[in-house]
Write an enzyme that holds these catalytic residues in place. Structure first.
Site, PDB file in Angstrom:
ATOM      1  N   ARG A  23     -26.309 125.679  38.025  1.00  0.00           N
ATOM      2  CA  ARG A  23     -24.898 125.379  37.812  1.00  0.00           C
ATOM      3  C   ARG A  23     -24.506 125.919  36.441  1.00  0.00           C
ATOM      4  NH1 ARG A  23     -24.575 124.943  42.394  1.00  0.00           N
ATOM      5  NH2 ARG A  23     -23.836 123.224  43.713  1.00  0.00           N
ATOM      6  N   GLU A  32     -15.331 128.413  37.819  1.00  0.00           N
ATOM      7  CA  GLU A  32     -15.421 129.422  38.873  1.00  0.00           C
ATOM      8  C   GLU A  32     -14.166 129.436  39.734  1.00  0.00           C
ATOM      9  OE1 GLU A  32     -20.304 129.447  39.347  1.00  0.00           O
ATOM     10  OE2 GLU A  32     -19.092 128.374  40.819  1.00  0.00           O
ATOM     11  N   HIS A  65     -21.822 133.898  41.835  1.00  0.00           N
ATOM     12  CA  HIS A  65     -22.280 132.727  42.600  1.00  0.00           C
ATOM     13  C   HIS A  65     -22.640 133.120  44.039  1.00  0.00           C
ATOM     14  CE1 HIS A  65     -22.045 128.074  42.619  1.00  0.00           C
ATOM     15  NE2 HIS A  65     -22.945 128.495  43.489  1.00  0.00           N
TER      16      HIS A  65
END
Length: 320
Positions: free
Chosen positions: A236, A265, A287
């Site tokens: 994360r 994000e 990601h």
């Protein structure tokens, strides 16, 4: 029994070519490509089941969902759900576990190979005309190191941590798992957090983001790492102080970093990492470590299996 209304708030987090199986119980399925924060309350107001990958489900929005009984998180991380609210109101929360045990480890190893061998830096050299200026058959403007024989420190010993360890060992990498920060007595098979930082040639972050792990890798932690070490974050974004990481890369405190997750994000252009993406020892991906086709297909299968299990009163991947 009335049909259950299922609302998927961010269907576009699953590639369009990946089909999501349909539950066998009577239902109405509503897809939204994406959902802005101000749209959540209205969209879940009459839902029985809400599916969310990254859309935040907080108390304000959840208060409007009077018949909500199940939140199915289409991911492993559950920090986008107000779990305390769900406990108080008997809303079941499930997540997806064990679906990316091939994709994430391969992404980590891929980043390590690219950084160890300075692939992107050499690519940039060619793009900038450095090969022609050198006028040599081959040239060595960046060090090239082998993975075999190096030590990978893994922070996070869950399913993904174990799968990463297995793949790393298969290519001759030694593996050590870090104990939780601040813990003085290590569990069998673990080394202290500080020792892991100091003795590893690369660190892979695979732990969840909690109050205890936020900014786990800060300026102090980076300073403990070897100057030749690499940092890989597929966990994360909040696990790493992004500004401190950029400073460490610029000053040569560590040799390189591969980052797949960000504090915010999508990461804005003024994010410290994005703003310094030109650094030759920094590789950024959006990601996607989890996102091989096979992993996403498996995720969708588990997602619907969670829905089926809940409809039958069976405990499966339940976190609340």
């Amino acid at each position: 029994m009335a049909a259950k209304k299922i609302v998927f708030l961010d269907r576009d987090t699953i590639p369009a070519h990946i089909l999501i199986p349909q539950p066998t119980f009577d239902h109405q399925w509503v897809n939204y490509p994406e959902t802005a924060p101000h749209e959540v309350a209205q969209r879940i107001s009459d839902a029985d089941i809400v599916i969310s990958n990254k859309v935040y489900l907080g108390e304000e929005a959840l208060n409007t969902a009077s018949q909500l009984e199940h939140i199915a998180v289409a991911a492993t991380g559950i920090n986008n759900v107000d779990l305390d609210y769900c406990r108080k109101h008997q809303i079941r929360v499930t997540n997806i576990q064990g679906y990316a045990t091939q994709s994430v480890p391969e992404h980590i190893i891929g980043l390590l190979f690219a950084l160890k061998r300075n692939l992107f830096a050499y690519h940039k050299d060619i793009a900038d005309g450095e090969w022609q200026r050198q006028n040599k058959f081959c040239f060595f403007t960046h060090p090239i190191q082998d993975m075999a024989g190096s030590t990978l420190g893994i922070i996070g010993s869950g399913t993904l941590g174990q799968a990463t360890a297995a793949l790393a060992r298969a290519i001759g990498v030694k593996v050590q798992f870090a104990e939780r920060r601040g813990v003085s007595e290590c569990r069998s098979g673990y080394v202290s957090f500080e020792n892991c930082l100091e003795t590893s040639d690369a660190i892979a972050l695979l732990c969840p983001l909690t109050d205890e792990t936020r900014n786990l890798i800060d300026a102090n932690a980076l300073n403990k790492m070897k100057s030749t070490a690499l940092l890989i974050n597929t966990g994360r974004g909040g696990l790493v102080d992004e500004s401190a990481l950029v400073s460490a890369l610029e000053r040569g405190e560590i040799a390189g970093a591969g980052v797949d997750v960000f504090a915010e994000e999508p990461a804005p252009m003024d994010n410290p990492l994005v703003a310094n993406q030109h650094l030759p020892n920094l590789i950024l991906t959006p990601h996607v470590a989890w996102g091989s086709d096979s992993s996403i297909t498996r995720l969708c299968e588990i997602l619907v299996s969670n829905l089926e299990a809940t409809s039958q009163g069976v405990e499966q991947n339940r976190v609340v």
